[in-house]
Design an enzyme around this catalytic site. Structure first.
Site, PDB file in Angstrom:
ATOM      1  CG  HIS A  89      -1.883   1.479   1.259  1.00 21.11           C
ATOM      2  ND1 HIS A  89      -2.986   1.448   0.249  1.00 21.11           N
ATOM      3  CD2 HIS A  89      -2.112   2.413   2.209  1.00 21.11           C
ATOM      4  CE1 HIS A  89      -3.517   2.878   0.586  1.00 21.11           C
ATOM      5  NE2 HIS A  89      -2.453   3.054   1.698  1.00 21.11           N
ATOM      6  CB  SER A  90       1.062   4.560  -0.097  1.00 15.97           C
ATOM      7  OG  SER A  90       1.827   5.659   0.407  1.00 15.97           O
ATOM      8  CG  MET A  91       7.067   3.082   0.613  1.00 18.65           C
ATOM      9  SD  MET A  91       7.891   3.649   2.558  1.00 18.65           S
ATOM     10  CE  MET A  91       7.608   2.297   3.045  1.00 18.65           C
TER      11      MET A  91
END
Length: 252
Positions: A89-91
């Site tokens: 998720h995200s990074m």
């Protein structure tokens, strides 16, 4: 899997599919604990424990992509599970993608499925200035304006904030200094997950992921913003189960 790098919230000895999870910047393995019991019994969730947080908070965090994915590949070991997927998720989405490419460079078994969540495609240019080099207060203000991602309980406790900020800045350095190298598409399936109100999940930001894997790509958008995961856990767990088990049936 190297035990110091992995957290298994719920052990499922009969599971035939492994799901390795990577968190957002500043996040830890604990964010995935609620998903462990929501997933189908056939799926064993393992969350990566990254240095600089939770039980590894005394260890210096990585601040560049290359050594981080090399360490993660070492932790997985020379023989990945017969059936597994990566979820980030995200990074964590960018790290999961680069981890898969590092495993390919090492000649290791690749994931059947790569799930990238809440992260623009790595070939999309970013106009926002890098944040990781800002003074602390300016960094906090920018983070809250863009993501609202620092919990209030941390913001209100100076000692907690002092412990948290170096890891968060290091995580931002990981993806803000990342440059996409030219390599062939990964020979696996890719699924994009995102929030309906998250700019990083908008089609113009995220559609480029589909060109980075040659096994086909799918897209799921859930109600919510950048942290839709915490708001939509049952729906996200159900989607993960559908995507992973469909892929498992196709594989065997």
């Amino acid at each position: 899997m190297n035990g110091s790098w992995s957290s298994v919230p719920v052990r499922r000895p009969a599971a035939d599919y492994q799901l390795f999870c990577l968190p957002h910047a500043g996040g830890g393995a604990s964010m995935f604990v609620p998903f462990a019991t929501l997933l189908p019994e056939r799926i064993q969730l393992q969350a990566f424990l990254l240095p600089g947080r939770e039980s590894r908070f005394r260890e210096p965090p990585h601040d560049r992509m290359e050594p981080l994915v090399a360490a993660l590949a070492d932790a997985i070991g020379p023989t990945p599970p017969p059936r597994y997927a990566l979820f980030g998720h995200s990074m964590g989405a960018l790290v999961a993608f680069e981890l898969a490419r590092e495993l390919r460079r090492r000649g290791r078994r690749l994931p059947d499925l790569l799930i990238v969540s809440g992260r623009r495609a790595p070939d999309r240019l970013v106009e926002n200035r890098p944040l990781h080099g800002l003074p602390d207060q300016a960094f906090i203000a920018e983070i809250q304006a863009r993501y609202g991602g620092i919990p209030q309980v941390i913001l209100e406790e100076p000692e907690l904030l002092a412990l948290f900020l170096p890891t968060l800045k290091a995580d931002f350095a990981v993806f803000e200094t990342h440059r996409l190298a030219e390599e062939p598409p990964l020979p696996c399936r890719l699924a994009f997950y995102g929030g309906s109100e998250d700019p990083q999940s908008a089609p113009e930001a995220s559609n480029g992921w589909s060109a980075l894997a040659s096994g086909g790509a799918s897209r799921r958008i859930f109600p919510g913003g950048h942290f839709y995961l915490t708001e939509q856990r049952p729906a996200v767990a159900r989607a993960i189960g559908e995507d992973l088990l469909v892929d498992a049936f196709q594989a065997g």
